[in-house]
Scaffold this motif. Structure first.
Motif, PDB file in Angstrom:
ATOM      1  N   ARG A   1       0.839  -1.211   0.000  1.00 28.20           N
ATOM      2  CA  ARG A   1       0.000   0.000   0.000  1.00 28.20           C
ATOM      3  C   ARG A   1       0.872   1.259   0.000  1.00 28.20           C
ATOM      4  NH1 ARG A   1      -3.141  -2.312   4.259  1.00 28.20           N
ATOM      5  NH2 ARG A   1      -2.511  -0.585   5.622  1.00 28.20           N
ATOM      6  N   LEU A   2       1.940   1.243   0.774  1.00 25.79           N
ATOM      7  CA  LEU A   2       2.841   2.388   0.814  1.00 25.79           C
ATOM      8  C   LEU A   2       3.539   2.576  -0.533  1.00 25.79           C
ATOM      9  CD1 LEU A   2       4.378   1.813   4.351  1.00 25.79           C
ATOM     10  CD2 LEU A   2       2.817   3.645   3.689  1.00 25.79           C
ATOM     11  N   ASN A   3       3.959   1.461  -1.144  1.00 20.54           N
ATOM     12  CA  ASN A   3       4.578   1.562  -2.467  1.00 20.54           C
ATOM     13  C   ASN A   3       3.601   2.114  -3.493  1.00 20.54           C
ATOM     14  OD1 ASN A   3       6.638  -1.456  -2.228  1.00 20.54           O
ATOM     15  ND2 ASN A   3       6.942   0.582  -1.402  1.00 20.54           N
ATOM     16  N   ASP A   4       2.340   1.717  -3.397  1.00 22.40           N
ATOM     17  CA  ASP A   4       1.332   2.157  -4.371  1.00 22.40           C
ATOM     18  C   ASP A   4       1.107   3.656  -4.323  1.00 22.40           C
ATOM     19  OD1 ASP A   4       0.967  -0.363  -5.358  1.00 22.40           O
ATOM     20  OD2 ASP A   4      -0.833  -0.800  -4.162  1.00 22.40           O
ATOM     21  N   ILE A   5       1.306   4.266  -3.164  1.00 20.81           N
ATOM     22  CA  ILE A   5       1.131   5.723  -3.087  1.00 20.81           C
ATOM     23  C   ILE A   5       2.475   6.438  -3.215  1.00 20.81           C
ATOM     24  CG2 ILE A   5      -1.018   5.680  -1.789  1.00 20.81           C
ATOM     25  CD1 ILE A   5       0.544   6.105   0.764  1.00 20.81           C
ATOM     26  N   GLY A   6       3.505   5.695  -3.642  1.00 20.85           N
ATOM     27  CA  GLY A   6       4.763   6.323  -4.003  1.00 20.85           C
ATOM     28  C   GLY A   6       5.795   6.433  -2.912  1.00 20.85           C
ATOM     29  N   PHE A   7       5.596   5.748  -1.778  1.00 26.59           N
ATOM     30  CA  PHE A   7       6.543   5.834  -0.681  1.00 26.59           C
ATOM     31  C   PHE A   7       7.280   4.504  -0.519  1.00 26.59           C
ATOM     32  CE2 PHE A   7       3.956   9.436   0.098  1.00 26.59           C
ATOM     33  CZ  PHE A   7       4.721  10.331   0.826  1.00 26.59           C
ATOM     34  N   ASP A   8       8.535   4.601  -0.145  1.00 28.38           N
ATOM     35  CA  ASP A   8       9.347   3.419   0.080  1.00 28.38           C
ATOM     36  C   ASP A   8       9.473   3.188   1.582  1.00 28.38           C
ATOM     37  OD1 ASP A   8      10.751   1.266  -0.672  1.00 28.38           O
ATOM     38  OD2 ASP A   8      12.495   2.326  -1.453  1.00 28.38           O
TER      39      ASP A   8
END
Length: 431
Positions: free
Chosen positions: A258-265
């Motif tokens: 979910r974090l990757n999907d909103i652009g965060f690593d």
């Protein structure tokens, strides 16, 4: 006194450019001659701001008190070191004297962010509500990133933000750090204070647009509240502790996705269990934006916005499937895609149209255009054919976003158009 008055300029810059000395620092900024100014859209500012052509680059110059100029210059440099989206500081010029010997304010010089637009330029023609929502969403992401880094803005507004098109959405950049403070960590009260400032400023800016008949059915209060809601949703996703039982450990991977999907690593996760070991708590320990853009940069060397990177990676992954390279080393396949697909397509932009869109956004538009052509015709098209059709029939009619011709957007609303986004294709079509 007068023409022969010596001026001892004090220039602060990380990489001083002697060409700065050629600018007419003895004139108030609002009196600088038209021949050295760049015709770019300006937002509303409490200070005099001008764009200047200098040595093949465009600089933004803001007239401001010396102590504020120096403070903002160093603040922007610190934000840049943290990798946060903001304009790049170039220099501070102090010690200015008018020809009659009158002291003039200092000037803060920043690099112009290419292909960026102030919000008034985007609203200068009818902007549909869903496009306006994307602007607010971009500002919410920017504010979350700043707050995670410990930056209290103090003057959150659309006017203090520049927007860059990002694969049909927008990426937001801080353009004014005059009131900001950088701390090790922000308290909840400091974050709420910034949100309160944002709520009031954005509503006021949109009421101003409404008075100028530039809003198309958008409610200023609802839009300003949307920023707060989107911010709170994103902040919770990034920082809240999540609890689940031991047999639900798959939720760790789900949280990371979910974090990757909103652009965060996710660099680190804090995981704890309760005393009897029946439940697990998880919280992202260190998060940073740019997951997709970093992956694309590592694979191809392309340095683009996050949404653009996501779209290009989708096409790269589809290309690997279409060319039977799923089991091939990812970096080798990426190089093949770059040289076979991306570079030939972006080189297809005629020289006289290269100011319309940056290459990554152009490639995104080609993918959208190919989908549209296929939907209308009922069959697939090669990406090369879509590029030819787009360049011939669509690109010439787009506004020039690298160097938009016009004056202050507060006075002349003629600078931008809004086009409906097409559905995003994530699977390969015949090339």
């Amino acid at each position: 006194m007068g023409e022969n008055l010596a001026v001892a300029l004090d220039i602060t810059a990380a990489r001083p450019d002697p060409a700065l000395l050629d600018l007419p620092w003895r004139l108030p900024l609002e009196e600088w001659p038209e021949e050295i100014l760049a015709a770019l859209p300006r937002g509303i500012s409490r200070h005099v701001v001008r764009f200047v052509k200098l040595g093949g680059r465009v600089l933004a110059i803001k007239e401001i008190k010396p102590e504020l100029a120096i403070r903002e210059y160093h603040m922007l440099r610190n934000l840049g070191r943290l990798g946060l989206p903001c304009v790049e500081p170039f220099a501070v010029v102090q010690g200015r004297l008018a020809r009659d010997g009158t002291p003039l304010d200092a000037c803060l010089v920043t690099r112009h962010l290419q292909f960026s637009l102030p919000y008034r330029a985007l609203y200068s023609q009818a902007l549909r509500p869903d496009t306006a929502h994307r602007l607010i969403d971009a500002l919410a992401v920017l504010l979350v990133r700043l707050h995670l880094a410990g930056f209290w803005w103090g003057d959150v507004s659309l006017s203090n933000t520049l927007f860059v098109r990002d694969a049909g959405a927008f990426a937001a950049y801080l353009v004014d750090a005059e009131t900001g403070e950088l701390r090790e960590r922000l308290s909840d009260g400091q974050r709420e204070h910034d949100l309160d400032i944002a709520r009031v400023n954005i509503a006021g800016e949109l009421f101003d647009l409404e008075a100028g008949e530039l809003l198309d059915g958008e409610d200023p209060i609802e839009t300003s509240e949307r920023l707060v809601t989107r911010y709170q949703e994103l902040w919770a996703e990034l920082t809240e502790v999540e609890q689940f039982t031991l047999n639900e450990r798959w939720r760790v991977d789900e949280r990371i996705r979910r974090l990757n999907d909103i652009g965060f690593d996710v660099d680190e996760l804090a995981m704890t269990t309760d005393i009897d070991g029946t439940t697990i708590s998880i919280q992202p320990k260190v998060v940073d934006a740019g997951h997709h853009s970093r992956r694309l940069l590592r694979l191809t060397g392309l340095d683009v916005e996050e949404g653009q990177a996501r779209r290009l990676l989708n096409d790269l992954d589809a290309y690997r499937v279409a060319t039977d390279q799923v089991d091939t080393d990812e970096e080798l396949a990426a190089h093949d895609w770059l040289t076979t697909i991306y570079e030939p397509i972006t080189r297809a932009i005629p020289p006289n149209l290269r100011g319309k869109l940056e290459p990554a956004e152009f490639f995104h538009e080609i993918l959208e255009h190919r989908w549209y052509m296929a939907e209308v015709a009922g069959h697939d098209f090669r990406i090369e054919d879509a590029a030819i059709d787009y360049v011939a029939n669509v690109l010439p009619n787009k506004p020039d976003e690298k160097s938009v011709l016009g004056a202050d957007t507060g006075a002349i609303p003629i600078l931008a158009t809004d086009t409906a986004p097409l559905p995003i294709v994530t699977r390969s079509r015949n090339r």
